[in-house]
Design an enzyme around this catalytic site. Structure first.
Site, PDB file in Angstrom:
ATOM      1  N   THR A 204       0.835  -1.208   0.000  1.00 24.32           N
ATOM      2  CA  THR A 204       0.000   0.000   0.000  1.00 24.32           C
ATOM      3  C   THR A 204       0.870   1.259   0.000  1.00 24.32           C
ATOM      4  O   THR A 204       1.958   1.236   0.567  1.00 24.32           O
ATOM      5  CB  THR A 204      -0.818   0.036   1.315  1.00 24.32           C
ATOM      6  OG1 THR A 204      -1.502  -1.189   1.434  1.00 24.32           O
ATOM      7  CG2 THR A 204      -1.776   1.197   1.381  1.00 24.32           C
ATOM      8  N   GLY A 258      -3.859  -6.296   5.769  1.00 23.30           N
ATOM      9  CA  GLY A 258      -4.824  -5.388   6.366  1.00 23.30           C
ATOM     10  C   GLY A 258      -5.644  -6.004   7.483  1.00 23.30           C
ATOM     11  O   GLY A 258      -6.017  -5.318   8.441  1.00 23.30           O
TER      12      GLY A 258
HETATM   13  N1  GLY Z   1      -2.884  -2.975   3.570  1.00 26.07           N
HETATM   14  C1  GLY Z   1      -3.610  -3.137   2.406  1.00 26.07           C
HETATM   15  C2  GLY Z   1      -4.598  -4.194   2.431  1.00 26.07           C
HETATM   16  O1  GLY Z   1      -4.471  -5.123   3.220  1.00 26.07           O
HETATM   17  O2  GLY Z   1      -5.517  -4.155   1.648  1.00 26.07           O
END
Ligand code: GLY
Length: 347
Positions: A204, A258
């Site tokens: 990200t 995430g």
């Molecule tokens: N950190 C980005 C995601 O897990 O979508």
């Protein structure tokens, strides 16, 4: 004078200022004191952060608002070809690129979009959600409809050349099957923790900035995990998980898996730790330790999981920490200072 500072001045007198990027310097592995306490300053995740910082710095160096800087900065990455940000990125397991983004300003205002398709700059749609609606988050077709109403063009939805290749490769190796069969395949039915080339899934772009007026803002934008289950939303559009800003204390953003960040309200935790007086690096380290503790009973998965946090405080001190080696972040506080710093890691 620090060694790095002396080196900066040497390069400056040699007329090599424009080459003074992370690449020219090499990745620095030492306490993250370079630039600490400066204002304005911008930091962002991964190597793509170098170019993103350049976009943000154009705003900050002229006395602009941190909010504008963090939007302009990550728009650079959204326009580039990458695995993990913008419409050129890798798709979900059904072959569609879906985008998540969030933004937060110095007044505690925030906006986000999730599961947004065919819009080039989700970060700008997130900002419109913040500024033009009474809401914080819009998702899916509703988010797309809002974006179109706001004048954002609807793109064609085709995969980029790189994404198509990666997806076709993944389809072979993952032995993709219809959902009814996938249920029996355990965790492999879900987004892989590593990409076929061994890299962690995912990179990200998150950015936090402190402007000349002493105000903080942050942004975070991603295509989510490559080859994810359709409909999966990660931490990036969730305020307090992928991004959090408290203008009295500091700002933090996250990258990596995430789900782990959401479970700990990761960036909110980092900011609260800074509120207790911890340096940004120490706050990030404690948040990463908390994530690692959450692996009790599923320790084997930890070695394939990456999470990284970056943070700055109200004084312009910055820091980062991650689970595994390999994460870095870009720091920019002058025309001639925009460099990559290795994130310290626990494992
Ligand atoms: N950190 C980005 C995601 O897990 O979508």
């Amino acid at each position: 004078m620090s060694i790095a500072r002396r080196r900066l001045l040497q390069l400056g007198t040699m007329g090599l200022g424009t080459f003074f990027t992370g690449r020219a310097l090499g990745k620095i592995n030492r306490p993250n004191t370079e630039g600490s306490g400066r204002k304005p300053i911008v930091i962002s995740t991964w190597e793509a952060g170098i170019n993103a910082n350049k976009g943000a710095w154009k705003v900050l160096r002229d006395g602009g608002r941190a909010l504008d800087a963090v939007e302009q900065g990550v728009m650079v990455t959204e326009s580039e070809q990458s695995c993990c940000v913008g419409l050129g990125a890798w798709p979900d397991r059904d072959g569609f690129v879906t985008l998540d983004a969030s933004i937060m300003d110095e007044n505690g205002n925030c906006g986000s979009v999730a599961f947004l398709e065919r819009i080039k700059h989700p970060i700008s749609v997130a900002r419109r959600v913040m500024e033009k609606t009474p809401h914080v988050m819009l998702a899916g077709v509703g988010a797309q409809q809002f974006a179109i109403e706001q004048g954002f063009p609807l793109e064609n939805g085709q995969l980029s050349g790189d994404a198509k290749k990666a997806y076709e490769e993944w389809l072979k190796k993952s032995e993709y099957k219809p959902i009814v069969n996938v249920e029996n395949k355990g965790s492999s039915a879900f987004a892989p923790l590593r990409l076929p080339n061994g890299d962690f899934n995912h990179d990200t772009i998150g950015m936090v900035a402190l402007d000349a007026h002493g105000n903080l803002s942050g942004s975070c934008t991603t295509s989510g995990m490559a080859f994810k289950v359709r409909g999966r939303v990660g931490d990036s559009p969730i305020i307090g998980a992928g991004l959090f800003v408290d203008n009295e204390i500091g700002a933090a953003t996250a990258t990596g898996v995430g789900e782990e960040v959401i479970k700990t309200c990761g960036t909110h935790l980092v900011v609260q730790l800074m509120a207790q007086g911890l340096h940004p690096e120490e706050a990030c380290r404690k948040a990463v330790e908390k994530i690692i503790k959450n692996f009790k009973g599923r320790e084997a998965k930890l070695k394939d999981t990456q999470v990284g946090f970056i943070a700055i405080n109200k004084q312009g001190e910055h820091g980062a920490y991650c689970i595994q080696k390999g994460f870095n972040y870009a720091v920019c506080y002058a025309d001639e200072y925009n460099t990559l710093i290795d994130g310290k890691h626990i494992m």
